[in-house]
Design a protein around this motif. Structure first.
Motif, short mmCIF file in Angstrom:
data_model
loop_
_atom_site.label_atom_id
_atom_site.label_comp_id
_atom_site.label_asym_id
_atom_site.label_seq_id
_atom_site.Cartn_x
_atom_site.Cartn_y
_atom_site.Cartn_z
N GLU A 240 -58.93 39.43 -54.50
CA GLU A 240 -60.06 39.29 -53.56
C GLU A 240 -60.85 38.00 -53.79
O GLU A 240 -61.70 37.63 -52.97
N ASP A 241 -60.58 37.31 -54.89
CA ASP A 241 -61.30 36.04 -55.15
C ASP A 241 -60.48 34.81 -54.75
O ASP A 241 -60.95 33.68 -54.88
N ARG A 242 -59.24 35.05 -54.30
CA ARG A 242 -58.37 33.89 -54.07
C ARG A 242 -58.77 33.07 -52.84
O ARG A 242 -58.66 31.85 -52.86
N ALA A 243 -59.27 33.76 -51.80
CA ALA A 243 -59.72 33.00 -50.63
C ALA A 243 -60.89 32.11 -51.03
O ALA A 243 -60.98 30.94 -50.64
N HIS A 247 -61.33 28.11 -50.86
CA HIS A 247 -62.51 27.46 -50.26
C HIS A 247 -63.00 26.34 -51.17
O HIS A 247 -63.36 25.26 -50.71
N PRO A 292 -49.49 37.25 -55.75
CA PRO A 292 -49.69 37.22 -54.29
C PRO A 292 -48.37 37.46 -53.55
O PRO A 292 -47.29 37.40 -54.15
N SER A 296 -50.31 37.38 -48.16
CA SER A 296 -51.68 37.23 -48.71
C SER A 296 -52.01 35.75 -48.89
O SER A 296 -53.15 35.34 -48.67
N LYS A 299 -52.92 34.41 -45.46
CA LYS A 299 -54.23 34.90 -45.02
C LYS A 299 -55.35 34.16 -45.76
O LYS A 299 -56.30 33.66 -45.13
N ASP A 300 -55.24 34.08 -47.09
CA ASP A 300 -56.30 33.42 -47.88
C ASP A 300 -56.40 31.94 -47.53
O ASP A 300 -57.49 31.38 -47.47
N GLU A 303 -58.10 31.53 -44.12
CA GLU A 303 -59.54 31.79 -44.24
C GLU A 303 -60.28 30.59 -44.81
O GLU A 303 -61.45 30.35 -44.49
N ALA A 304 -59.59 29.84 -45.68
CA ALA A 304 -60.26 28.70 -46.33
C ALA A 304 -60.02 27.39 -45.58
O ALA A 304 -60.40 26.33 -46.06
#
Ligand code: SAM
Length: 329
Positions: A240-243, A247, A292, A296, A299-300, A303-304
């Motif tokens: 959950e911290d990878r996105a 960033h 991962p 995933s 997706k991450d 998002e970034a």
């Protein structure tokens, strides 16, 4: 009939386990430099007394070695190590891969043996980075042989002026890049002081190695980089911290910036058996995290603000992939 079936089943397990004996034998030999002790024909008695070892236990190790072909009897009660073992499982050899045996036998197997206890208690082990980071940094260099060429190709194509390697270990990738592109600015970030110390001895002073945590570095870095490498790193970060991590990559990257990620991937086309086992190991620790998947990562990255430019297997049977990300325009 069913007794016979049971006997066959038991025999199958014994047979399956035979390979483990080779690994155990090589590990003990590497750990105590025993293959070097038998580089020239030597007797068990003499070797045990010269190197202060139990002669009874050494005899047993030698017996196994003869059976698995790591040693051979040369006559008059003497034994000699197979050349391959001296080359690949001796600490003194520059071609040694013995460190991989240390990682498997001292880190992976003990973790897997704890599994029943962990399953029942729902507790986790703590991965002791101060104990294992040097081993892990060194075993990572084996993968480097397969990965360095596509990384150099990427650098040639992207032409970055400044590159940051996060969790750089012994800076193998940065060193190879430096040899081809001596003008490129290179920064390595590494948490383990022991690894940093060794890396500084190994590499050119042109590579700026910063000791510290990746997140602290990314938050305080006020320059711009054109490429970030995150090789064998993602499993130190919660899924959950990878996105959020990506960033932070985006923040320090220039407009045309790119990221190279090397990681075993679950739910990918290749290497499912290996990555399932690797994931078991990761999940058994409170401070290591599941691998991962291709989805995933996509997706991450999205998002970034990245797009996935490539996702190619590096070592198919190990499920290791090289993923390249580009900042979206
Ligand atoms: C598996 S090794 C890989 C080394 C190198 N990137 C490679 O692929 O060959 C991962 C390295 O990342 C370092 N590391 C792990 N978490 C870190 C963090 N939060 N900050 C900085 N380094 C970290 C470890 O100490 C270790 O040397």
């Amino acid at each position: 009939m069913s007794e016979l079936q049971r006997m066959i089943q038991a025999r199958n397990w014994m047979k399956t386990n035979e390979n483990f004996l080779e690994t155990w034998h090589a590990h003990v030999g590497y750990d105590l430099n025993l293959f070097d002790r038998f580089e020239s024909p030597a007797s068990v008695e003499d070797t045990a007394s010269r190197f202060n070892l139990s002669s009874e236990l050494l005899q047993r190790w030698v017996d196994v070695g003869v059976e698995v072909g790591h040693l051979k009897e040369t006559g008059r009660g003497k034994f000699k190590a197979n050349k391959k073992m001296i080359k690949y499982a001796s600490k003194a050899s520059s071609e040694s891969v013995g460190i991989l045996l240390s990682e498997m036998m001292e880190l992976h197997i003990p973790t897997l043996l704890k599994y029943p206890e962990l399953l029942e208690s729902d507790e986790r082990l703590t991965y002791l980075s101060e104990k294992f980071s040097e081993i892990v940094a060194e075993t990572s260099t084996f993968l480097e042989k397969a990965a360095v060429s596509p990384i150099l190709k990427w650098v040639k194509k992207e032409k970055p002026d400044a590159i940051i390697d996060l969790g750089c270990g012994y800076c193998g990738y940065l060193s190879s890049i430096h040899r081809k592109h001596p003008k490129t600015e290179l920064i390595g970030v590494e948490l383990s002081p022991e690894v940093v110390e060794k890396a500084r001895e190994k590499v050119s002073s042109h590579i700026d190695i910063r000791e510290g945590d990746i997140i602290d570095f990314l938050e305080s870095y006020d320059g711009k980089a054109d490429m970030i490498m995150a090789h064998n790193l993602l499993y130190y970060f919660k899924p959950e911290d990878r996105a959020g991590l990506f960033h932070r990559f985006a923040r320090v990257l220039s407009k045309q910036g790119s990221v190279t990620i090397i990681c075993p991937l679950v739910k990918a086309k290749h290497g499912a058996a290996f990555t399932a086992a690797f994931n078991t190991f990761m999940t058994a620790h409170s401070n290591l995290y599941p691998l991962p998947s291709p989805d995933s990562i996509k997706k991450d990255a999205k998002e970034a603000g990245f797009r996935v430019a490539g996702m190619k297997p590096l070592i198919r049977e190990g499920g290791w992939y090289l993923i390249t990300l580009k900042k979206k325009k």
